[in-house]
Design a protein around this motif. Structure first.
Motif, mmCIF file in Angstrom:
data_model
loop_
_atom_site.group_PDB
_atom_site.id
_atom_site.type_symbol
_atom_site.label_atom_id
_atom_site.label_comp_id
_atom_site.label_asym_id
_atom_site.label_seq_id
_atom_site.Cartn_x
_atom_site.Cartn_y
_atom_site.Cartn_z
ATOM 1 N N GLY A 331 0.808 -1.214 0.000
ATOM 2 C CA GLY A 331 0.000 0.000 0.000
ATOM 3 C C GLY A 331 0.837 1.259 0.000
ATOM 4 O O GLY A 331 0.537 2.217 -0.722
ATOM 5 N N LEU A 332 1.913 1.277 0.785
ATOM 6 C CA LEU A 332 2.771 2.454 0.840
ATOM 7 C C LEU A 332 3.589 2.604 -0.434
ATOM 8 O O LEU A 332 3.862 3.720 -0.885
ATOM 9 C CB LEU A 332 3.684 2.388 2.063
ATOM 10 C CG LEU A 332 3.127 3.064 3.329
ATOM 11 C CD1 LEU A 332 1.792 2.479 3.737
ATOM 12 C CD2 LEU A 332 4.134 2.969 4.462
ATOM 13 N N THR A 333 3.978 1.470 -1.017
ATOM 14 C CA THR A 333 4.678 1.527 -2.302
ATOM 15 C C THR A 333 3.776 2.138 -3.363
ATOM 16 O O THR A 333 4.200 2.987 -4.160
ATOM 17 C CB THR A 333 5.134 0.118 -2.730
ATOM 18 O OG1 THR A 333 6.042 -0.407 -1.749
ATOM 19 C CG2 THR A 333 5.830 0.162 -4.080
ATOM 20 N N ALA A 334 2.500 1.713 -3.378
ATOM 21 C CA ALA A 334 1.533 2.265 -4.333
ATOM 22 C C ALA A 334 1.299 3.755 -4.101
ATOM 23 O O ALA A 334 0.966 4.493 -5.039
ATOM 24 C CB ALA A 334 0.213 1.499 -4.234
ATOM 25 N N VAL A 339 9.955 1.931 0.327
ATOM 26 C CA VAL A 339 9.660 1.045 1.455
ATOM 27 C C VAL A 339 10.618 -0.135 1.486
ATOM 28 O O VAL A 339 10.979 -0.705 0.458
ATOM 29 C CB VAL A 339 8.202 0.534 1.356
ATOM 30 C CG1 VAL A 339 7.889 -0.423 2.484
ATOM 31 C CG2 VAL A 339 7.230 1.698 1.362
ATOM 32 N N TYR A 340 11.007 -0.542 2.718
ATOM 33 C CA TYR A 340 11.897 -1.684 2.922
ATOM 34 C C TYR A 340 11.317 -2.572 4.032
ATOM 35 O O TYR A 340 10.458 -2.156 4.805
ATOM 36 C CB TYR A 340 13.299 -1.217 3.326
ATOM 37 C CG TYR A 340 13.904 -0.223 2.369
ATOM 38 C CD1 TYR A 340 14.624 -0.643 1.263
ATOM 39 C CD2 TYR A 340 13.716 1.150 2.566
ATOM 40 C CE1 TYR A 340 15.167 0.271 0.372
ATOM 41 C CE2 TYR A 340 14.256 2.075 1.685
ATOM 42 C CZ TYR A 340 14.983 1.633 0.591
ATOM 43 O OH TYR A 340 15.509 2.539 -0.286
ATOM 44 N N GLY A 341 11.828 -3.812 4.114
ATOM 45 C CA GLY A 341 11.399 -4.722 5.174
ATOM 46 C C GLY A 341 10.039 -5.327 4.913
ATOM 47 O O GLY A 341 9.499 -5.267 3.809
ATOM 48 N N GLY A 342 9.467 -5.932 5.967
ATOM 49 C CA GLY A 342 8.119 -6.465 5.883
ATOM 50 C C GLY A 342 7.987 -7.800 5.179
ATOM 51 O O GLY A 342 6.870 -8.260 4.952
ATOM 52 N N PRO A 346 8.161 -8.167 10.991
ATOM 53 C CA PRO A 346 6.901 -7.445 11.166
ATOM 54 C C PRO A 346 7.050 -5.929 11.091
ATOM 55 O O PRO A 346 6.159 -5.208 11.502
ATOM 56 C CB PRO A 346 6.467 -7.880 12.570
ATOM 57 C CG PRO A 346 7.764 -8.083 13.293
ATOM 58 C CD PRO A 346 8.726 -8.624 12.285
ATOM 59 N N TYR A 347 8.205 -5.457 10.603
ATOM 60 C CA TYR A 347 8.447 -4.022 10.537
ATOM 61 C C TYR A 347 8.601 -3.539 9.104
ATOM 62 O O TYR A 347 9.219 -4.203 8.271
ATOM 63 C CB TYR A 347 9.708 -3.654 11.330
ATOM 64 C CG TYR A 347 9.568 -3.921 12.807
ATOM 65 C CD1 TYR A 347 8.600 -3.268 13.562
ATOM 66 C CD2 TYR A 347 10.390 -4.841 13.454
ATOM 67 C CE1 TYR A 347 8.453 -3.514 14.920
ATOM 68 C CE2 TYR A 347 10.253 -5.103 14.811
ATOM 69 C CZ TYR A 347 9.281 -4.436 15.538
ATOM 70 O OH TYR A 347 9.130 -4.684 16.871
ATOM 71 N N ILE A 348 8.041 -2.365 8.853
ATOM 72 C CA ILE A 348 8.180 -1.669 7.578
ATOM 73 C C ILE A 348 9.039 -0.438 7.833
ATOM 74 O O ILE A 348 8.760 0.355 8.737
ATOM 75 C CB ILE A 348 6.806 -1.224 7.025
ATOM 76 C CG1 ILE A 348 5.842 -2.416 6.921
ATOM 77 C CG2 ILE A 348 6.989 -0.513 5.695
ATOM 78 C CD1 ILE A 348 6.264 -3.476 5.960
ATOM 79 N N ASP A 397 -7.767 -2.021 11.128
ATOM 80 C CA ASP A 397 -7.037 -0.786 11.395
ATOM 81 C C ASP A 397 -5.879 -0.626 10.421
ATOM 82 O O ASP A 397 -5.584 0.488 9.947
ATOM 83 C CB ASP A 397 -6.512 -0.775 12.826
ATOM 84 C CG ASP A 397 -7.598 -0.461 13.843
ATOM 85 O OD1 ASP A 397 -8.679 -0.001 13.425
ATOM 86 O OD2 ASP A 397 -7.358 -0.666 15.045
ATOM 87 N N THR A 398 -5.209 -1.739 10.116
ATOM 88 C CA THR A 398 -4.095 -1.699 9.177
ATOM 89 C C THR A 398 -4.564 -1.243 7.809
ATOM 90 O O THR A 398 -3.946 -0.382 7.166
ATOM 91 C CB THR A 398 -3.425 -3.084 9.085
ATOM 92 O OG1 THR A 398 -2.903 -3.447 10.368
ATOM 93 C CG2 THR A 398 -2.310 -3.087 8.058
ATOM 94 N N LYS A 399 -5.677 -1.796 7.355
ATOM 95 C CA LYS A 399 -6.219 -1.405 6.047
ATOM 96 C C LYS A 399 -6.640 0.056 6.049
ATOM 97 O O LYS A 399 -6.423 0.784 5.063
ATOM 98 C CB LYS A 399 -7.407 -2.308 5.693
ATOM 99 C CG LYS A 399 -7.019 -3.745 5.363
ATOM 100 C CD LYS A 399 -8.257 -4.571 5.017
ATOM 101 C CE LYS A 399 -7.891 -5.997 4.632
ATOM 102 N NZ LYS A 399 -9.102 -6.806 4.314
ATOM 103 N N ARG A 400 -7.239 0.500 7.151
ATOM 104 C CA ARG A 400 -7.683 1.897 7.219
ATOM 105 C C ARG A 400 -6.480 2.838 7.212
ATOM 106 O O ARG A 400 -6.510 3.908 6.603
ATOM 107 C CB ARG A 400 -8.532 2.125 8.475
ATOM 108 C CG ARG A 400 -9.900 1.450 8.420
ATOM 109 C CD ARG A 400 -10.842 1.978 9.484
ATOM 110 N NE ARG A 400 -10.341 1.805 10.837
ATOM 111 C CZ ARG A 400 -10.131 2.801 11.684
ATOM 112 N NH1 ARG A 400 -10.381 4.054 11.312
ATOM 113 N NH2 ARG A 400 -9.689 2.566 12.900
ATOM 114 N N ALA A 401 -5.415 2.430 7.890
ATOM 115 C CA ALA A 401 -4.211 3.256 7.920
ATOM 116 C C ALA A 401 -3.599 3.388 6.531
ATOM 117 O O ALA A 401 -3.210 4.481 6.099
ATOM 118 C CB ALA A 401 -3.189 2.665 8.895
ATOM 119 N N VAL A 402 -3.536 2.272 5.809
ATOM 120 C CA VAL A 402 -2.982 2.299 4.455
ATOM 121 C C VAL A 402 -3.837 3.188 3.548
ATOM 122 O O VAL A 402 -3.311 3.950 2.729
ATOM 123 C CB VAL A 402 -2.866 0.872 3.892
ATOM 124 C CG1 VAL A 402 -2.538 0.893 2.398
ATOM 125 C CG2 VAL A 402 -1.801 0.085 4.651
ATOM 126 N N ALA A 403 -5.139 3.108 3.702
ATOM 127 C CA ALA A 403 -6.031 3.956 2.901
ATOM 128 C C ALA A 403 -5.786 5.436 3.196
ATOM 129 O O ALA A 403 -5.844 6.281 2.292
ATOM 130 C CB ALA A 403 -7.487 3.590 3.182
#
Length: 410
Positions: A331-334, A339-342, A346-348, A397-403
């Motif tokens: 999501g952050l790449t898009a 972005v690295y890791g993940g 469990p860390y981006i 929450d993860t999906k909402r954060a990415v949005a």
């Protein structure tokens, strides 16, 4: 008159996560209606595996009867847990340790912080930069680091930069050191060291009489076959490495507290008279003097993950957080971020846009998107310009954060 340990005054400001908590609390007090999503501190959100709950319930019932009541237990850990750990995490890979080479504790944060006590006060340390703050701060407290310089580094510490320019793989120190901290999978960058790279470090440590303090708290998240899940997969590591492991992120024990440290008897240091002394012996003395052992109930819960059903449930739990990591990473790449890791962690770890200072980016995310992350500068000078997000949040929450990131204006 009583005096203080002046080394504490060398520490810069408050502990990283305490400062994050302070800023978030101040913002929420001023904006009580804000829907803040926390992807900062690496705490988990999913409940403990069912097998752990069942085992702990049974252990609680045992404490209610004189015949099965437990008081003080062995400081090094109950055999039902230590033997399960050694069998499943090491012997299954052809790596064998005695039960007197493993020490159960209340978590790897305590152990990675306390381990420096059994080393000489003049020993030289090397840490990666950025780095988990506990490694550095505890050595500052012990007086092993010298003073803080204007560039954010301590004068007596050897720093090993980990940036995008070197693919977050530190180079060997140009000078020998006595203690070398490595974290793999890495906190905060979420990156790893390959088998070839880790072999290089073990060989260097053997050639330089250096002890590697290897934090493998996130080993359960490794998905790629070329990344060792323990440093002891590398030949010779038993002579130079101490390994720290945790149940916190593996099985959700962040609030339950359980971890362990492996100290092979072959890892030794030099005494003042020139003799070689096993660090195992020193840690056992410290452990039995300062620690009364992890609670029996907690150890029963931890041991349950090594059952067939327990392994299945832990795999599902780790998979849940790794899927969160994928969602964040993609999501952050898009959204146009670097972005690295993940993948094995469990860390981006992301590059702040336009080289924005990481604390400024923290404030921007908090105030504009109501998202909490961790500024890279809090992990060391080389962390400036980067930012850490965790995948330990709830899926929605993860999906909402990415949005929300899609709406971020740089």
């Amino acid at each position: 008159m009583a005096t203080i340990n002046d080394n504490y005054l060398k520490l810069p400001g408050s502990y990283l996560f305490a400062e994050i908590g302070r800023r978030v609390a101040a913002y929420k007090e001023a904006h009580p209606e804000a829907d803040v999503i926390r992807l900062g501190i690496g705490d988990v959100t999913q409940p403990l595996p069912a097998v752990c709950i069942e085992a702990m319930h049974q252990a609680v019932d045992e404490m209610a009867h004189k015949e099965t009541f437990r008081g003080y237990g062995p400081e090094q850990g109950y055999s039902f847990l230590t033997e399960a750990i050694l069998k499943n995490n090491y012997a299954s890979k052809g790596i064998h340790f005695g039960t007197d080479e493993i020490f159960v504790s209340d978590g790897s944060k305590s152990d990675t912080g306390n381990i420096q006590e059994i080393f000489g006060s003049a020993d030289k340390i090397a840490i990666t930069d950025p780095v988990y703050p506990v490694y550095l701060d505890t050595n500052v407290m012990a007086g092993r680091t010298g003073t803080l310089q204007k560039d954010g580094h301590f004068a007596g510490v050897t720093y090993l930069p980990c940036t995008a320019e070197n693919n977050f793989a530190p180079e060997l120190p140009a000078e020998r050191v006595d203690m070398l901290y490595l974290c793999c999978p890495n906190n905060p960058t979420g990156t790893t060291l390959s088998r070839e790279e880790l072999t290089k470090w073990v060989n260097w440590a053997k050639a330089n009489d250096t002890v590697i303090l290897f934090d493998a708290a996130y080993a359960a998240y490794i998905t790629e076959p070329d990344v060792p899940t323990t440093i002891y997969e590398i030949p010779g590591a038993k002579d130079v490495a101490i390994e720290f492991r945790s149940f916190s992120k593996t099985a959700g024990f962040t609030g339950t507290r359980c971890g362990y440290t492996i100290i092979p008897k072959g890892v030794t240091g030099r005494a003042a008279d020139g003799s070689r002394v096993p660090y195992n012996q020193l840690w056992n003395r410290r452990h039995t003097t300062k620690f009364n052992g992890t609670a029996y109930i907690v150890q029963r819960g931890a041991a349950a993950i090594y059952t067939e059903e327990g392994q299945k449930q832990v795999k599902e739990l780790v998979g849940y957080y790794l899927e969160n990591a994928r969602i964040i990473r993609e999501g952050l790449t898009a959204a146009g971020l670097e972005v690295y890791g993940g993948i094995n962690a469990p860390y981006i770890w992301l590059k702040t846009p336009h080289d924005m200072p990481s604390w400024d980016f923290f404030d921007k995310l908090l105030t504009e998107l109501n998202i909490v992350g961790t500024p890279g500068a809090g992990f060391g000078p080389c962390g400036e310009g980067y930012f850490r997000l965790t995948s330990f949040g709830d899926r929605e929450d993860t999906k909402r954060a990415v949005a929300r990131f899609q709406k971020l204006k740089f």
